[in-house]
Design a protein around this motif. Sequence first.
Motif, mmCIF file in Angstrom:
data_model
loop_
_atom_site.group_PDB
_atom_site.id
_atom_site.type_symbol
_atom_site.label_atom_id
_atom_site.label_comp_id
_atom_site.label_asym_id
_atom_site.label_seq_id
_atom_site.Cartn_x
_atom_site.Cartn_y
_atom_site.Cartn_z
ATOM 1 N N GLY A 20 -12.253 -43.411 -10.278
ATOM 2 C CA GLY A 20 -12.914 -42.336 -9.531
ATOM 3 C C GLY A 20 -13.683 -42.880 -8.342
ATOM 4 O O GLY A 20 -14.766 -42.420 -8.015
ATOM 5 N N ARG A 23 -14.823 -41.372 -3.883
ATOM 6 C CA ARG A 23 -15.993 -40.687 -3.308
ATOM 7 C C ARG A 23 -17.151 -40.718 -4.300
ATOM 8 O O ARG A 23 -17.017 -41.232 -5.415
ATOM 9 N N GLY A 26 -18.669 -43.146 -7.640
ATOM 10 C CA GLY A 26 -17.672 -44.220 -7.755
ATOM 11 C C GLY A 26 -17.562 -45.038 -6.478
ATOM 12 O O GLY A 26 -17.443 -46.271 -6.524
ATOM 13 N N ASP A 44 -8.232 -44.128 -8.044
ATOM 14 C CA ASP A 44 -8.498 -42.682 -8.012
ATOM 15 C C ASP A 44 -7.145 -41.973 -8.011
ATOM 16 O O ASP A 44 -6.105 -42.613 -7.825
ATOM 17 N N ILE A 45 -7.186 -40.664 -8.227
ATOM 18 C CA ILE A 45 -5.929 -39.912 -8.269
ATOM 19 C C ILE A 45 -5.181 -40.042 -6.944
ATOM 20 O O ILE A 45 -5.812 -40.142 -5.882
ATOM 21 N N LEU A 66 -4.143 -43.856 -8.982
ATOM 22 C CA LEU A 66 -3.874 -43.843 -10.422
ATOM 23 C C LEU A 66 -4.632 -42.697 -11.087
ATOM 24 O O LEU A 66 -5.846 -42.573 -10.923
ATOM 25 N N ASN A 94 -15.766 -44.450 -14.455
ATOM 26 C CA ASN A 94 -16.603 -43.481 -13.722
ATOM 27 C C ASN A 94 -15.897 -42.149 -13.471
ATOM 28 O O ASN A 94 -16.562 -41.131 -13.318
ATOM 29 N N ALA A 95 -14.547 -42.142 -13.432
ATOM 30 C CA ALA A 95 -13.822 -40.900 -13.113
ATOM 31 C C ALA A 95 -14.263 -39.795 -14.059
ATOM 32 O O ALA A 95 -14.369 -40.003 -15.270
ATOM 33 N N GLY A 96 -14.558 -38.644 -13.519
ATOM 34 C CA GLY A 96 -14.999 -37.534 -14.368
ATOM 35 C C GLY A 96 -14.820 -36.221 -13.644
ATOM 36 O O GLY A 96 -14.774 -36.175 -12.408
ATOM 37 N N VAL A 144 -19.638 -44.064 -17.662
ATOM 38 C CA VAL A 144 -20.576 -43.127 -17.032
ATOM 39 C C VAL A 144 -20.667 -41.873 -17.901
ATOM 40 O O VAL A 144 -19.733 -41.080 -17.979
ATOM 41 N N SER A 145 -21.777 -41.762 -18.601
ATOM 42 C CA SER A 145 -22.061 -40.571 -19.404
ATOM 43 C C SER A 145 -22.818 -39.589 -18.502
ATOM 44 O O SER A 145 -22.567 -39.535 -17.289
ATOM 45 N N LYS A 163 -19.485 -36.092 -22.572
ATOM 46 C CA LYS A 163 -20.464 -37.100 -22.178
ATOM 47 C C LYS A 163 -21.266 -37.604 -23.381
ATOM 48 O O LYS A 163 -21.708 -38.758 -23.407
ATOM 49 N N PHE A 191 -29.352 -35.442 -12.266
ATOM 50 C CA PHE A 191 -28.741 -34.727 -11.140
ATOM 51 C C PHE A 191 -28.637 -35.664 -9.936
ATOM 52 O O PHE A 191 -29.646 -36.098 -9.384
ATOM 53 N N ALA A 195 -20.404 -34.513 -4.208
ATOM 54 C CA ALA A 195 -19.539 -33.336 -4.055
ATOM 55 C C ALA A 195 -19.440 -32.564 -5.373
ATOM 56 O O ALA A 195 -19.304 -31.339 -5.378
ATOM 57 N N MET A 196 -19.509 -33.309 -6.500
ATOM 58 C CA MET A 196 -19.421 -32.641 -7.799
ATOM 59 C C MET A 196 -20.586 -31.659 -7.977
ATOM 60 O O MET A 196 -20.401 -30.514 -8.362
ATOM 61 N N THR A 197 -21.793 -32.091 -7.650
ATOM 62 C CA THR A 197 -22.951 -31.218 -7.861
ATOM 63 C C THR A 197 -23.114 -30.214 -6.713
ATOM 64 O O THR A 197 -23.737 -29.167 -6.901
HETATM 65 P P1 NAI Z 1 -17.079 -36.602 -7.754
HETATM 66 O O1 NAI Z 1 -16.342 -35.368 -8.125
HETATM 67 O O2 NAI Z 1 -17.750 -36.663 -6.425
HETATM 68 O O3 NAI Z 1 -16.116 -37.879 -7.888
HETATM 69 C C1 NAI Z 1 -15.314 -38.073 -9.015
HETATM 70 C C2 NAI Z 1 -14.089 -38.861 -8.618
HETATM 71 O O4 NAI Z 1 -13.269 -39.019 -9.799
HETATM 72 C C3 NAI Z 1 -13.234 -38.130 -7.567
HETATM 73 O O5 NAI Z 1 -12.916 -39.006 -6.509
HETATM 74 C C4 NAI Z 1 -12.010 -37.718 -8.359
HETATM 75 O O6 NAI Z 1 -10.804 -37.640 -7.585
HETATM 76 C C5 NAI Z 1 -11.927 -38.805 -9.425
HETATM 77 N N1 NAI Z 1 -11.105 -38.382 -10.556
HETATM 78 C C6 NAI Z 1 -11.109 -37.179 -11.178
HETATM 79 N N2 NAI Z 1 -10.154 -37.135 -12.114
HETATM 80 C C7 NAI Z 1 -9.520 -38.333 -12.085
HETATM 81 C C8 NAI Z 1 -8.432 -38.883 -12.804
HETATM 82 N N3 NAI Z 1 -7.776 -38.157 -13.734
HETATM 83 N N4 NAI Z 1 -8.043 -40.147 -12.526
HETATM 84 C C9 NAI Z 1 -8.683 -40.871 -11.571
HETATM 85 N N5 NAI Z 1 -9.713 -40.400 -10.852
HETATM 86 C C10 NAI Z 1 -10.132 -39.146 -11.103
HETATM 87 O O7 NAI Z 1 -18.126 -36.837 -8.937
HETATM 88 P P2 NAI Z 1 -19.448 -37.734 -9.028
HETATM 89 O O8 NAI Z 1 -20.608 -36.825 -8.926
HETATM 90 O O9 NAI Z 1 -19.352 -38.901 -8.142
HETATM 91 O O10 NAI Z 1 -19.346 -38.192 -10.561
HETATM 92 C C11 NAI Z 1 -18.895 -39.475 -10.968
HETATM 93 C C12 NAI Z 1 -19.163 -39.625 -12.460
HETATM 94 O O11 NAI Z 1 -20.557 -39.457 -12.707
HETATM 95 C C13 NAI Z 1 -18.452 -38.582 -13.327
HETATM 96 O O12 NAI Z 1 -18.034 -39.165 -14.541
HETATM 97 C C14 NAI Z 1 -19.539 -37.566 -13.578
HETATM 98 O O13 NAI Z 1 -19.304 -36.829 -14.751
HETATM 99 C C15 NAI Z 1 -20.749 -38.473 -13.709
HETATM 100 N N6 NAI Z 1 -22.022 -37.812 -13.486
HETATM 101 C C16 NAI Z 1 -22.329 -37.216 -12.297
HETATM 102 C C17 NAI Z 1 -23.559 -36.624 -12.121
HETATM 103 C C18 NAI Z 1 -23.960 -35.962 -10.857
HETATM 104 O O14 NAI Z 1 -25.046 -35.362 -10.842
HETATM 105 N N7 NAI Z 1 -23.197 -36.042 -9.792
HETATM 106 C C19 NAI Z 1 -24.550 -36.596 -13.200
HETATM 107 C C20 NAI Z 1 -24.137 -37.272 -14.392
HETATM 108 C C21 NAI Z 1 -22.917 -37.858 -14.517
#
Ligand code: NAI
Length: 251
Positions: A20, A23, A26, A44-45, A66, A94-96, A144-145, A163, A191, A195-197
Amino acid sequence: AEAPADWDKPLAGKVALVTGAARGIGATIAEVLSRDGAHVIAADIPAAGEALSEVANKVGGTALPLDVTAPDAGAKIAELVKSRHSGLDIVVNNAGITRDKLLANMDEGKWNSVMAVNLKAPKQLVDDLLAAGALNEGGSVVDVSSIAGIAGNRGQTNYGATKAGVIGIVDAYTPVLAEKNITINAVAPGFIETAMTAAIPLATRQAGRLMNSLQQGGQTVDVAETISYFAAPASAAVTGNVVRVCGQSLL
Ligand code: NAI
């Protein structure tokens, strides 16, 4: 553990996988691990496209399109690290994804996709890398929980369950990986502004910010620095932990 020869580059000579990485958190993990000396394989995907190559180029690493849920994901990573490097030292799961809905509207598709990416893949990757002999002794796994896996969150039953499950994986794998002198730890961000939040409703976003004693969203670098510590020789005796990264959250 031996002290690193260069304290400014505690991860020198190490090869790190960051999933992940195109962006958000990650991408910053890739930058910080690279700053600390690691060669980063940014995965990343395939749809992440240019964004992924840009991150990989920026950190002088390798872009690996990937999907972590693909059945051959672990095998592909293993092939890459065995042919081009001498295995993998650091795995950052980290991907989520989120697919939020109140429970009554939580259809099975939303449930299953979040389970597959956030819960099954982090475990499967470690299993497959170990089976392929691609994860080096003395290495580190960091998952990454989320604070949502500790305190829960309305509309995020699927996400929170995954998580929390990640913390269960850390607990279960700690003694198993210790046999190979590999540590496993998790970070539980609060928090964080990404982009996710940005996709969640404004009121919920504001509530997330207010949970932080600094009254603002956390930064991706806060999470990345903690992960780099877990990957470094400084934490060779630190395993089986979950560290909250949420600015003295009230949670
Ligand atoms: P994001 O949505 O900005 O980035 C996540 C990245 O993971 C994207 O680039 C996406 O394409 C990639 N991804 C998704 N599915 C995939 C797959 N099947 N294979 C490979 N890559 C894949 O999210 P963000 O905010 O950067 O989150 C990263 C991690 O942190 C996640 O696990 C999320 O659950 C966790 N997290 C985020 C928080 C937040 O407030 N932003 C809080 C707590 C945890």
